[in-house]
Design a protein around this motif. Sequence first.
Motif, mmCIF file in Angstrom:
data_model
loop_
_atom_site.group_PDB
_atom_site.id
_atom_site.type_symbol
_atom_site.label_atom_id
_atom_site.label_comp_id
_atom_site.label_asym_id
_atom_site.label_seq_id
_atom_site.Cartn_x
_atom_site.Cartn_y
_atom_site.Cartn_z
ATOM 1 N N TYR A 93 4.030 -0.781 1.062
ATOM 2 C CA TYR A 93 4.387 -0.070 -0.098
ATOM 3 C C TYR A 93 3.605 0.915 -0.806
ATOM 4 O O TYR A 93 2.221 0.636 -0.615
ATOM 5 N N ALA A 94 4.130 1.784 -1.319
ATOM 6 C CA ALA A 94 3.335 2.824 -2.085
ATOM 7 C C ALA A 94 2.891 2.282 -3.643
ATOM 8 O O ALA A 94 3.691 1.375 -4.284
ATOM 9 N N THR A 95 1.730 2.711 -4.103
ATOM 10 C CA THR A 95 1.426 2.391 -5.328
ATOM 11 C C THR A 95 0.764 3.716 -5.965
ATOM 12 O O THR A 95 0.096 4.403 -5.180
ATOM 13 N N PRO A 96 1.026 3.873 -7.271
ATOM 14 C CA PRO A 96 0.381 5.036 -8.053
ATOM 15 C C PRO A 96 -1.187 4.765 -8.338
ATOM 16 O O PRO A 96 -1.716 5.681 -8.764
ATOM 17 N N GLY A 99 -3.300 6.532 -4.507
ATOM 18 C CA GLY A 99 -3.311 7.391 -3.359
ATOM 19 C C GLY A 99 -3.083 6.990 -1.890
ATOM 20 O O GLY A 99 -3.035 7.742 -1.282
ATOM 21 N N HIS A 100 -3.123 5.771 -1.928
ATOM 22 C CA HIS A 100 -2.904 5.005 -0.520
ATOM 23 C C HIS A 100 -1.689 4.283 -0.598
ATOM 24 O O HIS A 100 -1.521 3.468 -1.717
ATOM 25 N N GLN A 101 -1.093 3.924 0.587
ATOM 26 C CA GLN A 101 -0.094 2.608 0.669
ATOM 27 C C GLN A 101 -0.840 1.302 0.701
ATOM 28 O O GLN A 101 -2.062 1.242 1.185
ATOM 29 N N LYS A 114 -10.398 3.567 3.094
ATOM 30 C CA LYS A 114 -9.200 3.075 2.332
ATOM 31 C C LYS A 114 -9.459 2.090 1.330
ATOM 32 O O LYS A 114 -9.573 1.990 0.095
ATOM 33 N N ARG A 132 -6.874 9.721 -1.463
ATOM 34 C CA ARG A 132 -6.002 10.803 -0.936
ATOM 35 C C ARG A 132 -5.463 11.857 -1.978
ATOM 36 O O ARG A 132 -5.486 12.825 -1.900
#
Length: 405
Positions: A93-96, A99-101, A114, A132
């Motif tokens: 899942y994405a997270t703000p 910049g990585h999942q 990461k 990223r």
Amino acid sequence: MTETPRPTRDELLRLLGEASDLEHSLTCQYLFAAFSLKRVGDGLNDAQMTTVMGWARTLLMVARQEMEHLGLVANLLTAVGGSPWFGHPRFPYATPLFGHQMALEPFSTQTIEKFVCFERPDEVDPADAFCRAAPDPGRNVSALYERIRGLLIALDSPDLFVGPVKAEVTGLQLGTDFPRVGAMGGGYDVYLTTVQDLPSALAAVDLIMEQGEGAPQDTEISHYRRFLDVLEEVRATPGLDPARDVVANPSLTRAHPGTTHVTDPAAREVLAVFDAAYRTMLLLLLRLFAATDESEDELTTLRGIGFFPLMTMAVRPLAEVLTTLPAFAGQPDGPRAGPSFDTGGPVVFLPHRRAAWAVLAEQLDDLATAAGAAAAQPGVPERVGYIARSLTLIARRFAAGMEVT
């Protein structure tokens, strides 16, 4: 002129819930990378095996400290009138924040980079920590914990810390407290304290920030420094292939974007047992961290099962077995499977003590039965039979605890 929002308990509870998701998700990712590393018999010589074992120890140490952070956040939630939370979104899942999942990925140079980004101190430029994209200054981990810290100070009053201290969990109760070197623990690096007032609440937040993500500065005991050390060692051994070819984000289903559907029959049998064991462990931990009218004997039973031995004699060994099994049917020499850390939906607190204990006892019995059935299937390693027997003993111990009370 825009007015600054009034600090509220609701906002504090929301941010602590976000912190719980964060700490739990980091724990799972670090464990997954550790379990993907090769073991004795995987073709490494003695020197290489020593190096790889050192990386595994570092990953497991940091993962245990993330468990500590999760436990401290749970105690904070209880102290300010909330409920501990042991769920997390489904991987990936994405997270703000980075910049990585958030994703379950095997050990590699890119994975450790990461992790360096995850644990980046404030003064390190995001680009220098392999992030990223530069995170929004107001939406990074440091800002999250600083906001929690600020709310605790702003809301401090006799009415803020309303939760029962008895319901909180300490490392002494779990048997994980050891003499500490700096901010590091001992054998299990899990050092939990109760939260009952502002000084103890701020001490918990400061410990989380000092050890890892959100650290105001790079220190030799920080998770950031630990991962940088591992990264330097990886780059210094370019000929070493340290990890099994484990698929990313393994899953029993195709329902979630980005997951890898495991189709090998033996791997599916073991993964189903892992998913059940993981969820049962979380339900037990949630009951422990949100205990209501349990007696001291009942609390002792919960403490003696949720952390040890369910985690160490079922969840971990099942994860290790999965990285030895093929992920895909008809590809015995293909990529390996791995643990999904799938919660199977929200991990909901079971509120009524007698009913909760009956449900938990039933789940432990079902888990032992499922593990025994999986162990009898073709292609499932013999070790799963041993895990099944351990689960049977765990279920009996829990049942005995119910009878005593």
